[in-house]
Scaffold this motif. Structure first.
Motif, short mmCIF file in Angstrom:
data_model
loop_
_atom_site.label_atom_id
_atom_site.label_comp_id
_atom_site.label_asym_id
_atom_site.label_seq_id
_atom_site.Cartn_x
_atom_site.Cartn_y
_atom_site.Cartn_z
N ALA A 134 0.89 -1.31 0.14
CA ALA A 134 0.04 0.13 -0.06
C ALA A 134 0.86 1.18 0.01
CB ALA A 134 -0.83 -0.08 1.18
N LEU A 135 1.88 1.23 0.85
CA LEU A 135 2.81 2.58 0.86
C LEU A 135 3.31 2.54 -0.38
CD1 LEU A 135 4.43 2.23 4.43
CD2 LEU A 135 2.74 3.94 3.52
N THR A 136 3.90 1.64 -0.98
CA THR A 136 4.56 1.91 -2.34
C THR A 136 3.37 2.07 -3.46
OG1 THR A 136 6.12 -0.02 -1.68
CG2 THR A 136 6.13 0.34 -4.08
N ALA A 137 2.46 1.57 -3.55
CA ALA A 137 1.28 1.89 -4.56
C ALA A 137 1.00 3.46 -4.36
CB ALA A 137 0.20 1.01 -4.26
N LEU A 138 1.26 3.95 -3.30
CA LEU A 138 0.76 5.35 -3.00
C LEU A 138 1.89 6.13 -2.92
CD1 LEU A 138 -1.77 4.84 0.12
CD2 LEU A 138 -2.40 5.30 -2.41
N HIS A 139 3.15 5.81 -3.64
CA HIS A 139 4.05 6.25 -3.54
C HIS A 139 4.73 6.75 -2.11
CE1 HIS A 139 3.78 6.63 -7.75
NE2 HIS A 139 2.67 6.85 -7.66
N GLY A 140 4.65 6.22 -1.54
CA GLY A 140 4.96 6.38 0.16
C GLY A 140 6.54 5.70 0.44
N ILE A 141 7.14 5.83 -0.59
CA ILE A 141 8.46 5.24 -0.37
C ILE A 141 9.26 5.71 0.76
CG2 ILE A 141 10.75 4.52 -1.49
CD1 ILE A 141 9.18 4.31 -3.99
N GLY A 142 9.14 6.95 0.89
CA GLY A 142 9.97 7.84 1.91
C GLY A 142 9.52 7.24 3.33
N LEU A 143 8.22 6.94 3.89
CA LEU A 143 7.97 6.40 4.86
C LEU A 143 8.40 4.93 5.12
CD1 LEU A 143 6.49 6.83 7.67
CD2 LEU A 143 4.20 6.01 6.38
N LEU A 144 8.32 4.20 4.18
CA LEU A 144 8.70 2.78 3.88
C LEU A 144 10.18 2.86 3.94
CD1 LEU A 144 8.07 -0.20 3.58
CD2 LEU A 144 8.23 0.12 1.17
N ALA A 145 10.87 3.66 3.44
CA ALA A 145 12.34 3.74 3.33
C ALA A 145 12.82 4.24 5.12
CB ALA A 145 13.09 4.75 2.56
N ARG A 146 12.30 4.99 5.50
CA ARG A 146 12.48 5.56 6.75
C ARG A 146 12.20 4.26 7.94
NH1 ARG A 146 9.81 9.77 7.36
NH2 ARG A 146 11.62 11.04 6.98
N SER A 147 11.06 3.31 7.78
CA SER A 147 10.89 2.40 8.73
C SER A 147 11.84 1.15 8.30
CB SER A 147 9.62 1.92 8.41
OG SER A 147 9.24 0.65 8.81
N ILE A 148 12.53 0.77 7.16
CA ILE A 148 13.33 -0.08 6.89
C ILE A 148 14.68 0.41 7.53
CG2 ILE A 148 14.61 -1.54 5.18
CD1 ILE A 148 11.89 -1.50 3.58
N ALA A 149 15.14 1.64 6.94
CA ALA A 149 16.62 1.99 7.49
C ALA A 149 16.38 2.16 9.09
CB ALA A 149 16.62 3.24 7.08
N SER A 150 15.59 2.69 9.71
CA SER A 150 15.57 2.63 11.16
C SER A 150 15.65 1.28 11.84
CB SER A 150 14.51 3.80 11.77
OG SER A 150 13.06 3.08 11.62
N SER A 151 14.88 0.30 11.38
CA SER A 151 15.14 -1.10 12.04
C SER A 151 16.21 -1.77 11.62
CB SER A 151 14.10 -1.72 11.38
OG SER A 151 14.02 -2.08 10.11
N HIS A 152 17.00 -1.33 10.59
CA HIS A 152 18.30 -2.05 10.37
C HIS A 152 19.44 -1.50 10.83
CE1 HIS A 152 15.47 -4.26 7.68
NE2 HIS A 152 16.41 -5.24 7.76
N VAL A 153 19.55 -0.23 10.90
CA VAL A 153 20.89 0.78 11.03
C VAL A 153 20.58 1.52 12.19
CG1 VAL A 153 22.53 2.17 10.04
CG2 VAL A 153 21.07 0.33 8.62
N ASP A 154 21.53 1.57 13.09
CA ASP A 154 21.65 2.57 14.22
C ASP A 154 22.17 4.01 13.90
OD1 ASP A 154 20.10 0.50 15.71
OD2 ASP A 154 22.30 -0.27 16.31
N ASP A 155 23.16 4.03 13.18
CA ASP A 155 23.88 5.22 12.85
C ASP A 155 22.77 6.25 12.09
OD1 ASP A 155 25.46 7.06 11.64
OD2 ASP A 155 27.15 5.91 12.09
N PRO A 156 22.50 7.38 12.46
CA PRO A 156 21.72 8.32 11.68
C PRO A 156 22.33 8.67 10.23
CG PRO A 156 21.81 8.69 14.14
CD PRO A 156 22.73 7.83 13.73
N ALA A 157 23.51 8.86 10.31
CA ALA A 157 23.97 9.19 8.89
C ALA A 157 23.83 8.02 7.85
CB ALA A 157 25.57 9.46 9.17
N ILE A 158 24.06 6.79 8.33
CA ILE A 158 23.88 5.68 7.46
C ILE A 158 22.42 5.73 6.92
CG2 ILE A 158 24.21 3.28 7.13
CD1 ILE A 158 26.72 3.38 8.91
N GLN A 159 21.62 5.59 8.18
CA GLN A 159 20.09 5.72 7.97
C GLN A 159 19.79 6.44 6.71
OE1 GLN A 159 17.94 6.53 11.36
NE2 GLN A 159 18.53 4.48 12.68
N GLN A 160 20.15 7.82 6.65
CA GLN A 160 20.04 8.80 5.69
C GLN A 160 20.42 8.21 4.40
OE1 GLN A 160 18.15 11.68 5.92
NE2 GLN A 160 17.86 10.94 8.18
#
Length: 186
Positions: free
Chosen positions: A55-81
């Protein structure tokens, strides 16, 4: 030319893809590794995760999905970005297709046909994936599960040293097995 074979590895929704490789071309692979993987989506929690990502992808919500995936996988904020910037450059229709394919993947009925050794890695805290590993281990004749303590789903990024050690150990065991099978019996 050497008789080298690959070991296919699938992480999360890459699990069914790795299993399909082993089913489609067993002669190419010395074994397979599934990291927090599954052979099909068959319970509500994982269905819901896929529906949300689709649903997020279909609604072009890649930013929210990207934030969720990055924050769950990586602790370093710079690498998350960095992760978020990379994911946000992804074509949304391609990403949607990826999630739909992963959600629909199903090779459960053919698990008994996989003769290659399988290493199933699960995080101790990733309780929702344990039944998938137990099921695959029960139905694939040469499957073995290793539970890694102190980690959830993100084995590859949260405990990379332990992940690499398990992969190395599995690869070395496959190399020894191939050498043994190549030695002529007197």
């Amino acid at each position: 030319m050497t008789d080298q074979k690959a070991i296919v590895c699938g992480y999360s929704q890459g699990g069914p893809l790795a299993l399909e490789c082993l089913l489609a071309s067993p002669d190419l692979f010395a074994g397979g590794i599934l990291v927090s993987g599954f052979s099909e989506v068959n319970e509500l929690y994982l269905h819901t995760r896929f529906y949300m990502a689709e649903a997020l992808t279909a609604l072009h919500g890649i930013g929210l999905l990207a934030r969720s995936i990055a924050s769950s996988h990586v602790d370093d904020p710079a690498i998350q970005q960095e992760w978020m910037a990379h994911m946000e450059s992804t074509d949304s229709s391609t990403l949607l297709h990826l999630y739909q394919a992963g959600h629909a993947a199903d090779c459960t009925a053919r698990l008994s046909e996989i003769s290659s050794p399988l290493l199933l890695l699960c995080g101790e805290e990733d309780q929702r994936m344990h039944p998938y590993a137990r099921f695959i281990e029960k139905h694939a004749p040469n499957a073995r599960t290793v539970i890694l303590s102190g980690v959830n789903h993100q084995i590859v990024t949260k405990v990379p040293d332990r992940f690499h050690e398990e992969v190395r150990r599995f690869a070395e065991s496959r190399s020894v097995d191939r050498q043994r099978s190549a030695v002529p019996v007197p």
